[in-house]
Design a protein around this motif. Structure first.
Motif, PDB file in Angstrom:
ATOM      1  N   LEU B 469      62.461   1.140  14.407  1.00  0.00           N
ATOM      2  CA  LEU B 469      62.384   1.899  13.160  1.00  0.00           C
ATOM      3  C   LEU B 469      61.796   1.049  12.043  1.00  0.00           C
ATOM      4  O   LEU B 469      60.980   1.533  11.246  1.00  0.00           O
ATOM      5  CB  LEU B 469      63.772   2.392  12.760  1.00  0.00           C
ATOM      6  CG  LEU B 469      64.311   3.538  13.600  1.00  0.00           C
ATOM      7  CD1 LEU B 469      65.733   3.845  13.208  1.00  0.00           C
ATOM      8  CD2 LEU B 469      63.441   4.757  13.402  1.00  0.00           C
ATOM      9  N   GLY B 470      62.227  -0.195  12.022  1.00  0.00           N
ATOM     10  CA  GLY B 470      61.673  -1.074  11.000  1.00  0.00           C
ATOM     11  C   GLY B 470      60.175  -1.230  11.166  1.00  0.00           C
ATOM     12  O   GLY B 470      59.420  -1.242  10.181  1.00  0.00           O
ATOM     13  N   TYR B 472      58.163   0.957  12.459  1.00  0.00           N
ATOM     14  CA  TYR B 472      57.506   2.198  12.036  1.00  0.00           C
ATOM     15  C   TYR B 472      57.402   2.259  10.524  1.00  0.00           C
ATOM     16  O   TYR B 472      56.357   2.617   9.974  1.00  0.00           O
ATOM     17  CB  TYR B 472      58.271   3.418  12.541  1.00  0.00           C
ATOM     18  CG  TYR B 472      58.273   3.569  14.028  1.00  0.00           C
ATOM     19  CD1 TYR B 472      57.348   2.893  14.821  1.00  0.00           C
ATOM     20  CD2 TYR B 472      59.195   4.373  14.667  1.00  0.00           C
ATOM     21  CE1 TYR B 472      57.349   3.015  16.177  1.00  0.00           C
ATOM     22  CE2 TYR B 472      59.203   4.513  16.034  1.00  0.00           C
ATOM     23  CZ  TYR B 472      58.281   3.821  16.784  1.00  0.00           C
ATOM     24  OH  TYR B 472      58.293   3.944  18.135  1.00  0.00           O
ATOM     25  N   ARG B 478      56.331   1.664   4.131  1.00  0.00           N
ATOM     26  CA  ARG B 478      57.521   2.056   3.384  1.00  0.00           C
ATOM     27  C   ARG B 478      58.535   0.936   3.399  1.00  0.00           C
ATOM     28  O   ARG B 478      58.525   0.074   4.292  1.00  0.00           O
ATOM     29  CB  ARG B 478      58.120   3.322   4.011  1.00  0.00           C
ATOM     30  CG  ARG B 478      57.623   4.573   3.340  1.00  0.00           C
ATOM     31  CD  ARG B 478      58.285   5.778   3.939  1.00  0.00           C
ATOM     32  NE  ARG B 478      57.590   6.241   5.136  1.00  0.00           N
ATOM     33  CZ  ARG B 478      58.081   6.153   6.364  1.00  0.00           C
ATOM     34  NH1 ARG B 478      59.255   5.621   6.562  1.00  0.00           N
ATOM     35  NH2 ARG B 478      57.402   6.615   7.372  1.00  0.00           N
ATOM     36  N   LYS B 479      59.409   0.995   2.440  1.00  0.00           N
ATOM     37  CA  LYS B 479      60.480   0.011   2.412  1.00  0.00           C
ATOM     38  C   LYS B 479      61.738   0.563   3.061  1.00  0.00           C
ATOM     39  O   LYS B 479      62.659  -0.170   3.375  1.00  0.00           O
ATOM     40  CB  LYS B 479      60.791  -0.380   0.963  1.00  0.00           C
ATOM     41  CG  LYS B 479      59.789  -1.338   0.383  1.00  0.00           C
ATOM     42  CD  LYS B 479      60.228  -2.770   0.654  1.00  0.00           C
ATOM     43  CE  LYS B 479      59.207  -3.730   0.073  1.00  0.00           C
ATOM     44  NZ  LYS B 479      59.549  -5.115   0.397  1.00  0.00           N
ATOM     45  N   THR B 480      61.774   1.845   3.158  1.00  0.00           N
ATOM     46  CA  THR B 480      62.971   2.471   3.730  1.00  0.00           C
ATOM     47  C   THR B 480      62.626   3.178   5.034  1.00  0.00           C
ATOM     48  O   THR B 480      61.495   3.596   5.244  1.00  0.00           O
ATOM     49  CB  THR B 480      63.552   3.511   2.766  1.00  0.00           C
ATOM     50  OG1 THR B 480      62.531   4.478   2.503  1.00  0.00           O
ATOM     51  CG2 THR B 480      63.983   2.871   1.481  1.00  0.00           C
ATOM     52  N   ILE B 481      63.632   3.276   5.823  1.00  0.00           N
ATOM     53  CA  ILE B 481      63.460   3.982   7.084  1.00  0.00           C
ATOM     54  C   ILE B 481      63.738   5.459   6.849  1.00  0.00           C
ATOM     55  O   ILE B 481      64.816   5.831   6.379  1.00  0.00           O
ATOM     56  CB  ILE B 481      64.403   3.418   8.147  1.00  0.00           C
ATOM     57  CG1 ILE B 481      63.977   2.009   8.503  1.00  0.00           C
ATOM     58  CG2 ILE B 481      64.411   4.289   9.370  1.00  0.00           C
ATOM     59  CD1 ILE B 481      64.948   1.285   9.370  1.00  0.00           C
ATOM     60  N   ASP B 482      62.788   6.251   7.203  1.00  0.00           N
ATOM     61  CA  ASP B 482      62.869   7.681   6.927  1.00  0.00           C
ATOM     62  C   ASP B 482      63.391   8.450   8.121  1.00  0.00           C
ATOM     63  O   ASP B 482      63.507   7.923   9.209  1.00  0.00           O
ATOM     64  CB  ASP B 482      61.471   8.203   6.613  1.00  0.00           C
ATOM     65  CG  ASP B 482      61.314   8.406   5.146  1.00  0.00           C
ATOM     66  OD1 ASP B 482      62.273   8.082   4.454  1.00  0.00           O
ATOM     67  OD2 ASP B 482      60.247   8.878   4.715  1.00  0.00           O
ATOM     68  N   GLU B 483      63.610   9.725   7.865  1.00  0.00           N
ATOM     69  CA  GLU B 483      63.844  10.614   8.996  1.00  0.00           C
ATOM     70  C   GLU B 483      62.586  10.752   9.837  1.00  0.00           C
ATOM     71  O   GLU B 483      62.655  10.949  11.046  1.00  0.00           O
ATOM     72  CB  GLU B 483      64.283  12.002   8.517  1.00  0.00           C
ATOM     73  CG  GLU B 483      65.727  12.080   8.132  1.00  0.00           C
ATOM     74  CD  GLU B 483      65.914  11.793   6.658  1.00  0.00           C
ATOM     75  OE1 GLU B 483      65.015  11.156   6.069  1.00  0.00           O
ATOM     76  OE2 GLU B 483      66.936  12.180   6.096  1.00  0.00           O
ATOM     77  N   MET B 486      62.468   8.275  12.375  1.00  0.00           N
ATOM     78  CA  MET B 486      63.404   8.617  13.453  1.00  0.00           C
ATOM     79  C   MET B 486      62.817   9.693  14.354  1.00  0.00           C
ATOM     80  O   MET B 486      62.987   9.662  15.581  1.00  0.00           O
ATOM     81  CB  MET B 486      64.710   9.087  12.812  1.00  0.00           C
ATOM     82  CG  MET B 486      65.905   8.978  13.691  1.00  0.00           C
ATOM     83  SD  MET B 486      66.097   7.363  14.390  1.00  0.00           S
ATOM     84  CE  MET B 486      66.561   7.822  16.029  1.00  0.00           C
ATOM     85  N   MET B 487      62.114  10.629  13.712  1.00  0.00           N
ATOM     86  CA  MET B 487      61.477  11.665  14.515  1.00  0.00           C
ATOM     87  C   MET B 487      60.416  11.056  15.436  1.00  0.00           C
ATOM     88  O   MET B 487      60.318  11.403  16.615  1.00  0.00           O
ATOM     89  CB  MET B 487      60.803  12.693  13.594  1.00  0.00           C
ATOM     90  CG  MET B 487      61.794  13.550  12.844  1.00  0.00           C
ATOM     91  SD  MET B 487      62.800  14.459  13.992  1.00  0.00           S
ATOM     92  CE  MET B 487      63.662  15.520  12.879  1.00  0.00           C
TER      93      MET B 487
END
Lengths: 77, 542
Positions: B469-470, B472, B478-483, B486-487
Motif C-alpha cells: 500500500l505504501g 502504491y 500521495r502521502k496517505t494511503i487511500d481506499e 486498497m482497491m
C-alpha cells in the motif's frame, strides 16, 4: 462495542502506518481488515486441507506454517 | 399366474379356447377380478393355467436356448410390449440389453459349460511340464546316476598353503605356480574347504569408518538457502530457527550478518563450513544501509520448517529486565544507528518478542538478565521486555525479575524504526476459528502453537500489505494511503474482479458495523459508479 472487540481498528492502523510510513485515509483500514479477513480465510482453508492430508485431527501449527507461504504469495500486491 | 402376465398375445389363447366371447378378458383383467367370476368358469381357469405353452413359444424357445442372444433378437416385439416380463418371467436369465450384459451372460454360460480359461491347465498340467524348472528336473534325472561326488583337495596341499602363508617373505619366483582356483564346490567336508574359499570381501572403503563422514550430507543450494536474505527489510520475517543457532553457539552471531544469521538449520560442521564459505557476510547490510531501493523490499517469507526440529531443543536465555535500566539506556543511546551490530541486535530483539509467550511467562525468573544497551525502548511500553542479544555486545545483569509472570504487550519494530503492536490474539483466534469452521473443520480447536503460527502469518501479511500500500501511495504521489490503493491492491490480489466487488466481499466477511462504515466511504463507491455511468453515457450517445 462489539465491532471494536472484533476489529482492533487502532491496532491495524498502527501496524500499517509503521510498515508503510504513511498515513491512512479514514476508511482504508476497514478495507485492509477486509483483506486480512480474506487472507485468513485462505490461510485457514489451506491449513485445513493440509492438515487433513497429513491426517491430523485439528489444525496443527505445522500445517499452518506450511501453507503460510502459499497464502502470502497469493496475497502479494 | 406369471405366465398370464407375460403372455403378450391374450387374444390368441382366447381364440384357441373357444369360450372367448363370453369371457372377453385379458389375463390381466381376469387376475384382477374377484375369484367368484373365475369360479363361474372352472374349466376356463384350468385352460388358462395350461395356456402358456402354446401361446408363447418364441419366448420359451429363447429361454431354453443356450446363448440367449439370437433368440432375444428374434423377438424384439415381445420384449418391447412387455417390458416387465423378465421380472416375473419363468426365464431365470435376465434379459441383457447392453453389450456388457450380454457378454456377462455369455461368460456365465461358458463357465457353466466348463469352458473356464484355466480348465486345460488344471487338467493336463501342461504348464508345469513346460516350465524351465521342469526341464532342469528332467536333466537332473538323466544326469544323477552318472555324477560322482567331488573329490576334495588333498590335505597335504592345504598344509603347503599354510606354510606359504606363514612365510610371506618368500619371493614370488620361488613359489610354484599359484594353485588353480577351484571352480566347483565339493559336496562333502565343507570344513576344510572354508579355508580355500575366501569369504567375499567388499571393497576396502567400506571397512573403514570414515565413510559415514565422507558421505555428503544434504545441503541446500545457495539459491534456496534463505529466502529473502538480500532485500528483507523487516524484522518480522526473520526465522525463529535462525536465532537458535546463535544461542547455541554463542559468539558466532557476530560473524554473520543478521539478515542471514541462520546457521541454526545446520548443526553439523559441513553446514557451517558451507555457510562460512559461500554466504556473503556484510554485503547485504551495507547495501541496505546505503539506501538503495532494491525492488520490492518487503519480501516476507514464512518460517522455514526446517526449524521445527530445533524448536524443541531451543532454550531461551531470555531475561526480564528492569524498567529503570531501560530508561537509562534508552535515553543515553541513540535509537537505531545504521550499523551492522545494531541491526543484528534489533533483529534479535524482535525475534525474542516473536517467541511463544509461554516460554517467557514460565521461565522468566530462571534466567540471568541479558539485554542490549542500545535498544530503543520507551519505558511505557516495555515494562518487562525480553531480549536476546549477541554476546559480544551484551551486558549481563544479575537482576532477577520479581514480577515474572505478566502479560506483556508485544512490541515489534518495523523497518522504518517505528514500533508497532501485533494484532490481538483474541481477534486472530476468533477470525481463525470462524474461517476454519467455514473451511470445513467444524470442530476447529486452535491450539496455542497454531495460534502462534497464525499470528506470525498475519503479522507477515499485514507487513506485506502495508508495504504494498505504501508503494502504491508513493507511486500516486500521495502521502496517505487511500481506499483506492486498497482497491488496487485487492484487484491485484485477484480478490476483486468484474463480478466481485470489494463491497460484496465486505458483505460476506465483515460485520455489519464495519460494513456501514465502508458504505459511508464515498471514494471507492464514486469510482465504481463513475465508471458505470460513463459507460452508460457512451451507450446513450451512440
Amino acid at each position: 462495542m462489539a465491532a471494536n472487540k472484533f476489529y482492533p481498528r487502532a491496532t491495524v492502523r498502527k501496524i500499517v502506518k509503521a510498515h508503510s510510513k504513511r498515513n491512512l485515509s479514514k476508511n482504508a483500514d476497514v478495507l485492509i481488515f477486509l483483506d486480512y479477513g480474506l487472507f485468513m480465510n485462505t490461510l485457514m482453508k489451506e491449513a485445513t486441507i493440509n492438515s487433513k492430508q497429513a491426517g491430523e485431527r485439528g489444525i496443527s501449527a505445522k500445517s499452518v506454517k506450511k501453507v503460510t507461504e502459499l497464502a502470502l504469495s497469493k496475497f502479494k500486491g | 399366474m406369471p405366465t398370464f402376465r407375460r403372455s403378450p398375445l391374450p387374444q390368441n389363447h382366447n381364440s384357441s379356447n373357444g369360450t372367448v366371447d363370453t369371457e372377453r378378458k385379458t389375463p390381466r383383467t381376469s387376475r384382477n377380478e374377484d375369484p367368484a367370476a373365475a369360479k363361474q368358469i372352472p374349466y376356463g381357469s384350468n385352460k388358462l393355467a395350461s395356456l402358456p405353452k402354446p401361446t408363447t413359444p418364441p419366448r420359451r424357445a429363447s429361454s431354453a436356448g443356450p446363448p440367449s442372444q439370437k433368440s432375444l433378437r428374434r423377438t424384439p416385439g415381445i420384449q418391447a410390449r412387455t417390458p416387465g416380463a423378465h421380472h416375473l418371467g419363468s426365464t431365470r436369465r435376465p434379459i441383457a440389453v447392453t453389450p456388457h450384459g450380454r457378454a456377462a451372460i455369455r461368460e456365465v454360460e461358458a463357465r457353466r459349460a466348463g469352458l473356464t480359461p484355466g480348465k486345460d491347465r488344471r487338467r493336463s498340467g501342461r504348464q508345469q511340464r513346460e516350465s524351465p524348472r521342469d526341464a532342469l528336473r528332467v536333466l537332473s534325472r538323466l544326469l544323477a546316476p552318472k555324477t560322482q561326488p567331488v573329490i576334495p583337495t588333498p590335505p597335504a596341499r592345504l598344509v603347503t598353503d599354510m606354510k606359504r602363508r606363514k612365510y610371506p617373505d618368500d619371493d614370488l619366483d620361488d613359489d610354484a605356480a599359484p594353485e588353480r582356483p577351484r571352480l566347483s564346490m565339493p559336496l562333502e567336508d565343507s570344513d576344510e574347504d572354508d579355508s580355500l574359499l575366501l569369504p567375499p570381501r567388499s571393497a576396502g572403503v567400506e571397512n573403514e569408518d570414515y565413510t559415514g563422514y565422507s558421505i555428503e550430507i544434504p545441503r541446500r543450494a545457495v539459491s534456496e538457502q534463505a529466502p529473502g536474505r538480500y532485500s528483507r527489510g523487516s524484522f518480522g520475517s526473520v526465522r525463529l530457527s535462525d536465532q537458535f543457532a546463535n544461542l547455541n553457539e554463542a559468539g558466532r552471531g557476530h560473524v554473520f550478518d543478521s539478515s542471514f544469521a541462520m546457521g541454526g538449520a545446520y548443526d553439523d560442521e559441513n553446514g557451517e563450513e558451507f555457510m562460512d564459505n559461500y554466504l556473503p557476510r556484510e554485503d547485504t547490510v551495507t547495501l541496505r544501509n546505503l539506501g538503495f531501493d532494491i525492488g520490492r523490499q518487503s519480501d516476507i517469507r514464512p518460517q522455514v520448517l526446517t526449524g521445527d526440529d530445533m524448536e524443541d531443543t531451543f532454550v531461551l536465555t531470555v531475561p526480564p529486565r528492569d524498567v529503570h535500566d531501560l530508561e537509562k539506556t534508552f535515553y543515553s543511546n541513540p535509537p537505531i544507528a545504521p550499523n551492522d551490530e545494531n541491526e543484528a541486535s534489533i533483529v534479535e530483539e524482535s525475534l525474542a518478542i516473536l517467541q511463544p509467550m509461554e516460554i517467557e511467562e514460565e521461565e522468566e525468573e530462571l534466567f540471568p538478565e541479558v539485554y542490549d544497551p542500545e535498544q530503543p525502548e520507551s519505558p511505557a511500553e516495555v515494562d518487562q521486555e525480553d531480549m536476546e542479544v549477541e554476546e559480544g555486545e551484551t551486558t549481563v545483569e544479575a537482576a532477577i525479575a520479581t514480577h515474572a509472570v505478566k502479560k506483556r504487550k508485544k512490541v515489534k519494530i518495523s523497518k522504518h524504526g517505528i514500533r508497532y503492536p501485533s494484532l490481538p490474539a483474541v481477534v486472530v483466534k476468533k477470525l481463525a476459528t470462524m474461517y476454519a469452521r467455514t473451511a470445513g473443520n467444524s470442530k476447529a480447536k486452535i491450539s496455542k502453537d497454531t495460534l502462534d503460527a497464525i499470528m506470525q502469518a498475519s503479522d507477515w501479511f499485514l507487513e506485506q500489505v502495508s508495504e504494498d500500500l505504501g508503494a502504491y501511495a508513493k507511486h500516486a504521489g500521495r502521502k496517505t494511503i487511500d481506499e483506492s490503493d486498497m482497491m488496487t491492491l485487492m484487484k491485484r490480489q485477484r480478490q476483486t474482479n468484474a463480478t466481485t466487488t470489494a463491497f460484496s466481499l465486505a458483505q460476506r466477511h465483515l460485520p455489519r458495523e464495519l460494513l456501514q462504515e465502508l458504505r459511508m466511504a464515498p471514494p471507492p463507491k464514486l469510482k465504481k459508479g463513475r465508471r458505470l455511468v460513463r459507460v452508460d453515457e457512451e451507450e446513450e450517445e451512440q
